[in-house]
Design a protein around this motif. Structure first.
Motif, mmCIF file in Angstrom:
data_model
loop_
_atom_site.group_PDB
_atom_site.id
_atom_site.type_symbol
_atom_site.label_atom_id
_atom_site.label_comp_id
_atom_site.label_asym_id
_atom_site.label_seq_id
_atom_site.Cartn_x
_atom_site.Cartn_y
_atom_site.Cartn_z
ATOM 1 N N ALA A 82 0.867 -1.173 0.000
ATOM 2 C CA ALA A 82 0.000 0.000 0.000
ATOM 3 C C ALA A 82 0.906 1.226 0.000
ATOM 4 O O ALA A 82 2.053 1.159 0.470
ATOM 5 N N PRO A 83 0.442 2.348 -0.541
ATOM 6 C CA PRO A 83 1.295 3.542 -0.530
ATOM 7 C C PRO A 83 1.634 3.965 0.897
ATOM 8 O O PRO A 83 0.820 3.807 1.815
ATOM 9 N N ALA A 84 2.854 4.473 1.067
ATOM 10 C CA ALA A 84 3.246 4.977 2.392
ATOM 11 C C ALA A 84 2.300 6.098 2.805
ATOM 12 O O ALA A 84 1.771 6.826 1.960
ATOM 13 N N ARG A 85 2.065 6.225 4.096
ATOM 14 C CA ARG A 85 1.186 7.274 4.617
ATOM 15 C C ARG A 85 1.956 8.143 5.606
ATOM 16 O O ARG A 85 2.670 7.640 6.475
ATOM 17 N N LEU A 86 1.815 9.441 5.477
ATOM 18 C CA LEU A 86 2.442 10.359 6.411
ATOM 19 C C LEU A 86 1.676 10.380 7.731
ATOM 20 O O LEU A 86 0.472 10.103 7.774
ATOM 21 N N THR A 87 2.398 10.719 8.787
ATOM 22 C CA THR A 87 1.707 10.977 10.050
ATOM 23 C C THR A 87 0.938 12.289 9.927
ATOM 24 O O THR A 87 1.152 13.065 8.985
ATOM 25 N N ASP A 88 0.051 12.547 10.868
ATOM 26 C CA ASP A 88 -0.731 13.786 10.829
ATOM 27 C C ASP A 88 0.177 15.008 10.812
ATOM 28 O O ASP A 88 -0.060 15.968 10.061
ATOM 29 N N GLN A 89 1.240 14.985 11.638
ATOM 30 C CA GLN A 89 2.149 16.126 11.688
ATOM 31 C C GLN A 89 2.936 16.259 10.391
ATOM 32 O O GLN A 89 3.126 17.362 9.874
ATOM 33 N N GLU A 90 3.380 15.133 9.838
ATOM 34 C CA GLU A 90 4.111 15.168 8.574
ATOM 35 C C GLU A 90 3.221 15.717 7.458
ATOM 36 O O GLU A 90 3.676 16.484 6.606
ATOM 37 N N PHE A 91 1.939 15.339 7.493
ATOM 38 C CA PHE A 91 1.019 15.827 6.472
ATOM 39 C C PHE A 91 0.789 17.328 6.626
ATOM 40 O O PHE A 91 0.758 18.062 5.635
ATOM 41 N N ARG A 92 0.635 17.793 7.855
ATOM 42 C CA ARG A 92 0.471 19.239 8.075
ATOM 43 C C ARG A 92 1.691 19.999 7.590
ATOM 44 O O ARG A 92 1.568 21.077 6.972
ATOM 45 N N ASP A 93 2.873 19.461 7.855
ATOM 46 C CA ASP A 93 4.109 20.119 7.407
ATOM 47 C C ASP A 93 4.186 20.147 5.881
ATOM 48 O O ASP A 93 4.562 21.170 5.279
ATOM 49 N N ALA A 94 3.836 19.033 5.237
ATOM 50 C CA ALA A 94 3.878 18.971 3.776
ATOM 51 C C ALA A 94 2.881 19.949 3.164
ATOM 52 O O ALA A 94 3.190 20.629 2.171
ATOM 53 N N THR A 95 1.701 20.042 3.753
ATOM 54 C CA THR A 95 0.684 20.960 3.244
ATOM 55 C C THR A 95 1.119 22.408 3.403
ATOM 56 O O THR A 95 0.903 23.237 2.503
ATOM 57 N N GLU A 96 1.765 22.722 4.512
ATOM 58 C CA GLU A 96 2.229 24.086 4.729
ATOM 59 C C GLU A 96 3.340 24.446 3.745
ATOM 60 O O GLU A 96 3.372 25.557 3.214
ATOM 61 N N ARG A 97 4.246 23.509 3.478
ATOM 62 C CA ARG A 97 5.316 23.772 2.506
ATOM 63 C C ARG A 97 4.753 24.035 1.113
ATOM 64 O O ARG A 97 5.332 24.787 0.329
ATOM 65 N N SER A 98 3.642 23.401 0.808
ATOM 66 C CA SER A 98 3.044 23.541 -0.525
ATOM 67 C C SER A 98 1.765 24.368 -0.478
ATOM 68 O O SER A 98 0.889 24.212 -1.330
ATOM 69 N N ARG A 99 1.668 25.260 0.480
ATOM 70 C CA ARG A 99 0.448 26.054 0.681
ATOM 71 C C ARG A 99 0.058 26.813 -0.582
ATOM 72 O O ARG A 99 -1.122 26.883 -0.942
ATOM 73 N N VAL A 100 1.039 27.360 -1.278
ATOM 74 C CA VAL A 100 0.746 28.176 -2.462
ATOM 75 C C VAL A 100 0.077 27.354 -3.550
ATOM 76 O O VAL A 100 -0.941 27.758 -4.122
ATOM 77 N N ILE A 101 0.615 26.173 -3.855
ATOM 78 C CA ILE A 101 0.026 25.367 -4.924
ATOM 79 C C ILE A 101 -1.352 24.857 -4.521
ATOM 80 O O ILE A 101 -2.266 24.763 -5.353
ATOM 81 N N VAL A 102 -1.537 24.545 -3.239
ATOM 82 C CA VAL A 102 -2.858 24.103 -2.772
ATOM 83 C C VAL A 102 -3.887 25.210 -2.974
ATOM 84 O O VAL A 102 -4.996 24.979 -3.464
ATOM 85 N N GLU A 103 -3.499 26.441 -2.621
ATOM 86 C CA GLU A 103 -4.421 27.573 -2.768
ATOM 87 C C GLU A 103 -4.728 27.859 -4.234
ATOM 88 O O GLU A 103 -5.887 28.094 -4.599
ATOM 89 N N GLU A 104 -3.708 27.842 -5.077
ATOM 90 C CA GLU A 104 -3.902 28.190 -6.480
ATOM 91 C C GLU A 104 -4.581 27.084 -7.279
ATOM 92 O O GLU A 104 -5.120 27.338 -8.357
#
Length: 313
Positions: free
Chosen positions: A43-65
């Protein structure tokens, strides 16, 4: 499952097939680089909740756009059995769209936020192969490396930032039995168009004060130009069309030179017009003041006085 694994082993070991087929080349990477086997139940690897929050914050611009584009694309092409995913440059799913009735099934196979769809994680797949090849990829059913993923069909396109670097991937995946070649071709076209629109959003956001100029008729080929007609940035399409790279852009090329246009004459302020013309002349000569003075027919001392008076750095 055994039959698929045998097919993978047989085809991937033929170097001629790997050279001509992106899928076979990916299978070869999965075996030789990532040390995977097609009969593994991964199965694909899954990030922890904190790792996912960090990844989302790093890519905040692309998520918004990308948010509005995800909504628009899923409203147009999404239906039961389809999942639309946005990932970062590491294959981490940051955002998704799907129907409520599919959530349990898609969460189970890993088409969900926080999972990692690289080739190293789950073998040949739309997202991972698009990242590996740095171009759009469609992987249907038994083209997947892992036997456990042969019920899926997916088509993906990279999204590039204002520096033409891959910053994410847009992917449409489906588990429907009626996902034929024509369906996937239509979805692939829609995904690539949406990825280009997201790139345009990212480009405009990076250069909010610049004039955006379309290059030729190719959608997605844009230049960002400042008030002095100096090119600040270029999308990948514009770079390819005009032979641009980071070093040429850093040198400060006048847009008129690239586009074979006449010098801009829109400024009513004579000092501003002189400043723009002088800056373009300096950039054309690579910042060499002696060559610039010679090109303008003035002394180097006069040029320096003009530069100081007009506030050109």
């Amino acid at each position: 499952m055994t039959q698929h694994a045998d097919k993978v082993f047989s085809l991937a070991r033929k170097s001629s097939q790997a050279a001509s087929s992106p899928v076979a080349a990916s299978w070869l990477r999965c075996m030789n680089v990532h040390k995977l086997s097609p009969d593994q139940n991964l199965a694909p690897a899954r990030l922890t909740d904190q790792e996912f929050r960090d990844a989302t914050e790093r890519s905040r611009v692309i998520v918004e756009e990308a948010r509005d584009e995800l909504d628009r694309l899923f409203m147009m092409a999404g239906r039961s059995g389809h999942s639309l995913l946005l990932t970062d440059s590491h294959g981490v799913v940051l955002d998704r769209r799907g129907t409520a009735g599919d959530e349990k099934d898609f969460r189970g196979v890993g088409l969900w936020s926080g999972t990692v769809w690289t080739e190293a994680s789950v073998g040949t797949n739309g997202i991972g192969t698009a990242l590996a090849d740095q171009r759009a990829a469609t992987v249907s059913r038994d083209q997947h490396f892992l036997s456990s993923n042969t019920g899926l069909s997916c088509t993906a396109a990279p999204i590039r930032d204002h520096m033409a670097r891959i910053s994410g991937v847009l992917d449409f995946s489906t588990c429907r039995d009626d996902a034929n070649e024509l369906t996937m071709a239509m979805l692939s076209h829609a995904v690539r168009d949406a990825a280009l629109r997201i790139e345009g959003n990212l480009f405009r956001r990076a250069f909010p004060m610049a004039r955006i100029v379309m290059v030729g008729s190719g959608y997605g080929a844009f230049l960002a130009v400042d008030r002095d007609d100096i090119v600040l940035g270029a999308t990948r399409g514009a770079r390819q069309a005009l032979g641009l790279d980071d070093s040429r852009l850093a040198a400060g090329i006048p847009a008129a030179d690239l586009l074979n246009e006449s010098e801009p004459t829109h400024s009513a302020d004579l000092l501003e017009a002189e400043r723009s013309a002088l800056r373009r002349a300096i950039n054309r000569n690579g910042g060499n003041m002696s060559r610039t003075a010679e090109a303008l027919g003035i002394s180097r001392a006069t040029l320096h006085r003009k530069v100081k008076r007009l506030g050109i750095s």
